[in-house]
Design an enzyme around this catalytic site. Structure first.
Site, PDB file in Angstrom:
ATOM      1  N   SER A 181       0.807  -1.215   0.000  1.00  0.00           N
ATOM      2  CA  SER A 181       0.000   0.000   0.000  1.00  0.00           C
ATOM      3  C   SER A 181       0.838   1.261   0.000  1.00  0.00           C
ATOM      4  O   SER A 181       1.860   1.372   0.662  1.00  0.00           O
ATOM      5  CB  SER A 181      -0.889   0.027   1.237  1.00  0.00           C
ATOM      6  N   HIS A 191      -0.830  -0.894 -12.067  1.00  0.00           N
ATOM      7  CA  HIS A 191      -1.727  -1.047 -10.944  1.00  0.00           C
ATOM      8  C   HIS A 191      -3.170  -0.697 -11.279  1.00  0.00           C
ATOM      9  O   HIS A 191      -4.118  -1.315 -10.807  1.00  0.00           O
ATOM     10  CB  HIS A 191      -1.231  -0.132  -9.826  1.00  0.00           C
ATOM     11  N   ARG A 230       1.610   9.198  -7.388  1.00  0.00           N
ATOM     12  CA  ARG A 230       2.158   7.920  -7.824  1.00  0.00           C
ATOM     13  C   ARG A 230       3.015   8.014  -9.071  1.00  0.00           C
ATOM     14  O   ARG A 230       4.085   7.406  -9.137  1.00  0.00           O
ATOM     15  CB  ARG A 230       0.998   6.970  -8.102  1.00  0.00           C
ATOM     16  N   ARG A 233      -4.553   8.711 -11.180  1.00  0.00           N
ATOM     17  CA  ARG A 233      -5.478   8.622 -10.060  1.00  0.00           C
ATOM     18  C   ARG A 233      -4.730   8.794  -8.749  1.00  0.00           C
ATOM     19  O   ARG A 233      -3.653   8.229  -8.572  1.00  0.00           O
ATOM     20  CB  ARG A 233      -6.191   7.268 -10.066  1.00  0.00           C
TER      21      ARG A 233
END
Lengths: 647, 228, 247
Positions: A295, A412, A341, A446
């Site tokens: 995570s 991902h 990310r 995202r």
């Protein structure tokens, strides 16, 4: 270079149906004016929900609760196994419980900015608005979110945000939210309002009278092709990250249902937007079947570094502070380890490309908890991340309490997906697309803890209104049954495709093809892309497609459980999608979010967006020749487009 | 909910097994302490036995309750075994216990066997003692207060002088200890008197109780065989 | 490393099955057990044989799709690990490993190692939920819940529904699965309201599915990938008796 000017204009086929009015009032205006379906009429409507993840289960449960007849399909043996279950970190909401200045506007703004200004303002604002209802709903269902000693809900911060707005249930937030939705679904099954059909794979969409009116599903136990007619089809089938073969997606995650819809007229938007997650366990060998995510919340307390000297081969604990390069903290002082990310992933790739990678493969960087353990104590770290640390140790054999984790980016999430309007309706009337399967809310990237939010927002709070609007506009006479000739035609086509794979008796397994496709996409349509490689990749994928139909080997028969047959069909669709991904990446001559074109970067190596030419959504239409491009121009009336900076 | 349905449900069956089991454990402990009154001599033992009988209706009520406990406990225990066979018609070619925190040791896995042996033993035991030779057969003793009672002390001494009894009985008592070792923990768990914190203590308590009862019962027969 | 496998092969629910021997000559200690089966299947495919069918999905121990008896233990010898995360470093070069499906009457074999666990879904459908429809929820912080209670509820809520508890239980009982959901929802004020109805309905469904009785072996806890405690089964029984007493 550059696309013809004609292409850059708004396509008449893409009406986003965003209501007029102030951004803050659009959703209310929509709800106030939308047609409603009366309770008696709801019973006469039959809705087909494909997929039972957060979007599918929440939609099926909610629509059934409203009185619709629902049939829900999933490919797993139980709806509880949908891949939403694997989401670890959390779910965002603008509750502002910590009183740290969060608002709906800020959640909206962070999401738009995080998406590098490539999403629709109105959709994102609505998402932020309903985010709070999701948390309420989940708690009422018995989702055991983490709590403080006073009994109130606990929050943590996540990448791309400067407030703590993430709700979580240990490192298993997706699991708990999915089980909440699954239980709500089971409730409706017990009331007889939902018919749940597990181990069914949607393999084609049936369109009649220009409306989606049903689907063909394969019963994965008996192999039978089954016909289902409905007044609307809700596609909640997740993303296409498995196109890369290795990704954090589950083995069964696939694009087939969405791709079949694309081939039946639904436009596919922004396929090149794929998210590479920065914190995954590195690849260990060729046999690797999937990648495991750690995570992103780990970046709250972990520090990312590499040795300054590429030749430094000491064990990480032995490397002194001054010989370490905490490159995220150095390059992005204000966000540090919490940059979004895409930024974190590219930074890791850069370090490894320049030879400073660590571990056997040199394709990894360290994520170190030593400082946090010193500061907070091992107990606190164990409480926050215990299950993740255990998982890491199970997979690698290393103990992250003692030695830093090794991490590397992995595919991902996919921001692209079927194009939908404000009502979540695709370009095929009656076909709605929810959750990761649509393209709508995350733009080019995202933010962490936003996928769960979007899936549930679509299913619990958006579709119940927008579906009603569609159904209220249909007539009884539009309803078709399974005996309609289109069902027979589509079923025949689907059957023929299966037969041709089985009869081929070639010499290459579906996995071999999948791996080859994955390597092509990872190398050339992955973290960094360029024109030359993309062009050659489009050709290479074309060859792979030809080879597939010449050499595919599928054992066994179609009338039984046959995993290889399932996979073969999915790989065939991934190959076609891969080509579209490369095409889309080639068209987008800018760098934004998850899409990084090497030709378009700033002198410091950051992504260079081109808002003049590419503030748009690229939606591709299937044709017999090359796919046709349609553009939806994005207009930003409320946010000022800035260069994303996390420095 | 309907009481009968509730008590025959999977949870009800366990609750009943546990409750009857606890009743039987109480009986067994009382019986064992009673047995120890053999040691001071015939007066104590025969007197104790006589006092029990003279409780009248209380004694008979307890006897009936105990009989019911035995019956229910055995019937449910056997039905659990039957359901077990039904629940897995095709067995594993290879099966192992995963070890801790599994409680499925020898005692746990032999419950049905130790249970059936104990049932058989109980019948024999009742024939030998409860329905064995009494006053009519000349087994008479006179208490200090002059009362004439059944001489159980003599019966017991004679029986346990036979090697079969002297050594057979202790073996059965070890099996009883094993049955209780899992049974006591299991009953507490079945009756819901278990939490994650209590579990290890209660599990240990079950072991101690099992050993305690087995040893307590071993004592008298071996004493008689070797020392009387 | 070389790994020998004895794998259960069965054509369909009604067909007889048998163990078949295979060898994977090029296994690696970094492989997961399912990756070993992947390699075996590619091998079989290349040899023109039918691959071994088994269920798996997330391969990170959370979806509960996979479940095999490995060397006689549900999910294999490593504690708190689903078989997808069992790595070959738990085995030695040259080991022979027996692989069987989860066996129970309520889990009929579909093919090879694939079983039908829909009985679990029916147990949840019986009442493994809070009867709340969308939109009716009060503010999430309206009812404070003690941290310890929320944590304990979470411990039970982590159940992945893999069925290892049933597979490992000498009696083939589904008590741990059923109890975990009852305990999870019963601990929280939102779920406690309908606890009596829930426990009755779920226990009755468990019975109807043909699972065996619980003999408190706690073998289930030992194989549970999430280490769910059998204390949950005790609390299920408390809830059941409470329901019984309150009518």
């Amino acid at each position: 270079m550059g696309s013809p000017v004609a292409e850059r204009s708004q396509s008449p086929r893409l009406d986003s149906k965003v209501p007029s009015g102030r951004l803050q009032e659009k959703w209310d205006i929509y709800k106030n004016s939308v047609s409603l379906v009366s309770p008696a009429n709801k019973r006469s409507h039959h809705i087909l929900v494909v997929g039972s993840g957060l979007a599918g289960a929440s939609a099926a449960a909610t629509l059934a609760g409203l009185g619709y007849n629902v049939t829900c399909f999933c490919i797993q043996d139980s709806p509880r196994r949908a891949h939403s279950i694997a989401a670890q970190g959390g779910i965002n909401a603008a509750k502002n419980y910590p009183n740290d200045g969060d608002t709906i506007w800020r959640l909206f703004y962070d999401t738009i900015k995080g998406g590098d200004y490539r999403s629709r303002e109105a959709n994102v604002y609505r998402l932020a608005q309903v985010s709070n209802n999701i948390i309420d709903q989940a708690v009422a269902q018995g989702v055991p979110f983490a709590r403080e000693y006073g009994g109130m809900l606990s929050n943590r911060s996540f990448g791309g945000a400067q407030v703590s707005r993430t709700f979580y249930a240990r490192g298993q937030t997706g699991q708990q939210l999915l089980l909440g939705a699954y239980q709500a679904l089971s409730h409706q099954v017990s009331m007889g309002r939902v018919k749940m059909l597990p181990r069914r794979e949607m393999i084609d969409l049936v369109v009649a009278n220009d409306r989606a009116c049903g689907l063909i599903a394969r019963n994965l136990i008996t192999g039978e092709l089954e016909r289902y007619a409905g007044d609307a089809v809700l596609l909640c089938t997740g993303g296409y990250g498995n196109a890369y073969y290795l990704s954090t997606n589950a083995k069964n995650s696939n694009v087939t249902a969405a791709w079949r819809c694309y081939k039946r007229g639904a436009f596919f938007a922004n396929p090149c937007y794929t998210q590479i997650h920065p914190t995954c366990i590195p690849v260990s060998g060729d046999y690797q079947s999937k990648l495991t995510l750690m995570s992103e919340s780990l970046r709250n307390d972990g520090r990312v570094w590499v040795p300054k000297d590429p030749k430094d081969s000491r064990a990480p604990e032995m490397i002194p502070e001054d010989a370490r390069d905490y490159y995220l903290e150095r390059r992005y002082p204000s966000f540090g380890n919490l940059v979004p990310r895409d930024v974190a992933s590219r930074a890791a790739k850069k370090e490894c490309d320049e030879g400073r990678g660590v571990g056997e493969t040199r394709l990894a960087v360290y994520l170190d908890f030593a400082d946090s353990i010193r500061r907070l104590g091992e107990h606190t770290i164990r409480e926050r991340y215990g299950n993740l640390f255990e998982m890491y140790e199970r997979i690698t054999g290393d103990n992250p309490y003692k030695t830093p984790m090794r991490i590397y980016p992995a595919v991902h999430y996919t921001m692209g997906g079927l194009w939908v309007d404000y009502e979540l309706q695709s370009t095929v009337p009656g076909l709605f697309v929810l959750g990761e399967a649509n393209f709508s809310d995350h733009g080019a990237n995202r933010l962490g803890a936003s996928a769960l939010m979007q899936g549930l927002a679509d299913g619990y709070f958006v579709i119940p209104y927008t579906l009603g609007a569609y159904l209220a506009g249909t007539r009884q006479s539009d309803q078709v049954t399974e005996t309609h000739e289109h069902f027979a035609t589509v079923e025949e086509e689907a059957g023929a495709r299966i037969d041709s794979m089985l009869k081929n008796k070639g010499d290459k397994s579906p996995t071999q093809f999948h791996r080859e496709l994955g390597r092509l996409l990872w190398d050339h349509v992955g973290m960094a892309r360029n024109r030359t490689d993309l062009m050659s990749t489009i050709d290479a994928i074309e060859n792979l497609k030809e080879e597939f139909w010449e050499r595919i080997l599928v054992p066994g028969s179609a009338d039984r459980y046959n995993k290889n047959l399932e996979f073969a069909g999915r790989v065939a669709d991934f190959i076609e999608l891969g080509s579209l991904m490369a095409r889309d990446a080639l068209r987008r001559e800018e760098s934004c979010g998850g899409h990084f074109r090497e030709e378009y970067q700033t002198p410091e190596g950051e992504a260079a967006r081109d808002d003049e030419a590419f503030a748009d959504v690229a939606a591709w239409e299937h044709t017999e020749q090359d796919p046709a491009l349609h553009l939806e121009q994005l207009s930003f009336e409320n946010v000022h487009l800035t260069k994303r900076s996390y420095k | 909910m309907n009481l009968i349905t509730a008590l025959t449900s999977p949870v009800g069956r366990k609750v009943l097994t546990g409750a009857t089991g606890i009743g039987l454990v109480a009986f067994v402990i009382a019986h064992m302490i009673g047995n120890l009154s053999y040691l001071p001599g015939p007066e104590a033992y025969n007197g104790y036995a006589h006092k029990l009988l003279s409780l009248g209706w209380i004694f008979y009520t307890i006897e009936i309750l105990l009989a019911l406990c035995f019956l229910l406990h055995a019937i449910i225990g056997i039905s659990i075994q039957i359901r077990r066979w039904q629940a897995r018609p095709v067995g594993y070619k290879m099966y192992k216990s995963a070890g801790k925190p599994s409680r499925s040791g020898y005692s746990a896995r032999s419950m049905i066997f130790t249970g059936i042996i104990l049932l058989g033993f109980l019948i024999l035991h009742l024939i030998s003692f409860k329905y064995g030779p009494g006053v009519a057969e000349g087994y008479t003793a006179t208490l200090d207060n002059g009362e004439s009672v059944r001489d159980l002390h003599r019966l017991m001494t004679e029986k346990f002088k036979e090697p079969l009894y002297a050594f057979g009985y202790p073996i059965i008592m070890i099996l009883l200890g094993m049955h209780m070792r899992h049974g006591v923990w299991s009953a507490l768990q079945s009756l819901g008197m278990m939490s994650r914190r209590l579990s290890p203590y209660l599990y240990a308590l079950a072991a101690i109780l099992g050993v305690f009862v087995a040893v307590g019962f071993l004592f008298v027969p071996l004493y008689i065989y070797f020392l009387v | 490393m070389i790994i020998n496998l004895r794998v259960w092969r069965q054509e369909g629910p009604e067909s007889p099955g048998k163990l078949v021997d295979y060898t994977v000559p090029e296994a690696s200690e970094h492989m997961s057990f399912l990756e070993l089966l992947d390699v075996l299947n590619e091998q079989l495919l290349a040899d023109g044989e039918e691959p071994v069918e088994f269920d798996s999905d997330c391969r990170e121990g959370i979806c509960g799709s996979c479940g095999l008896m490995v060397a006689g233990i549900a999910h294999g010898p490593q504690k708190r690990t689903a078989v997808c995360q069992l790595h070959m470093r738990s085995f030695k070069d040259g080991d022979t490993i027996t692989v069987e499906p989860f066996r129970a009457r309520a889990f009929p074999v579909i093919r090879d190692l694939v079983v039908d666990r829909s009985a679990f879904d029916r147990i949840i459908t019986a009442h493994g939920y809070v009867s709340v429809t969308t939109g009716s929820a009060p503010d999430a912080n309206a009812i404070p819940i003690p941290k310890d209670t929320a944590d304990e509820a979470m411990d039970y809520a982590t159940c992945i529904g893999c069925g290892a508890c049933v597979a490992a239980c000498p009696n083939g009982s589904a008590s741990l699965f059923t109890a975990a959901k009852i305990a999870h929802l019963g601990l929280l004020p939102q779920g406690e309201v309908e606890s009596p109805q829930r426990v009755t309905a779920m226990v009755n469904q468990m019975d109807a599915e043909g699972f065996g009785d619980c003999s408190n072996y706690a073998e289930c806890e030992a194989v549970c990938p999430k280490g769910i405690s059998v204390a949950g089964i005790a609390s299920m029984r408390r809830a059941y008796m409470k329901g019984l007493l309150s009518g």
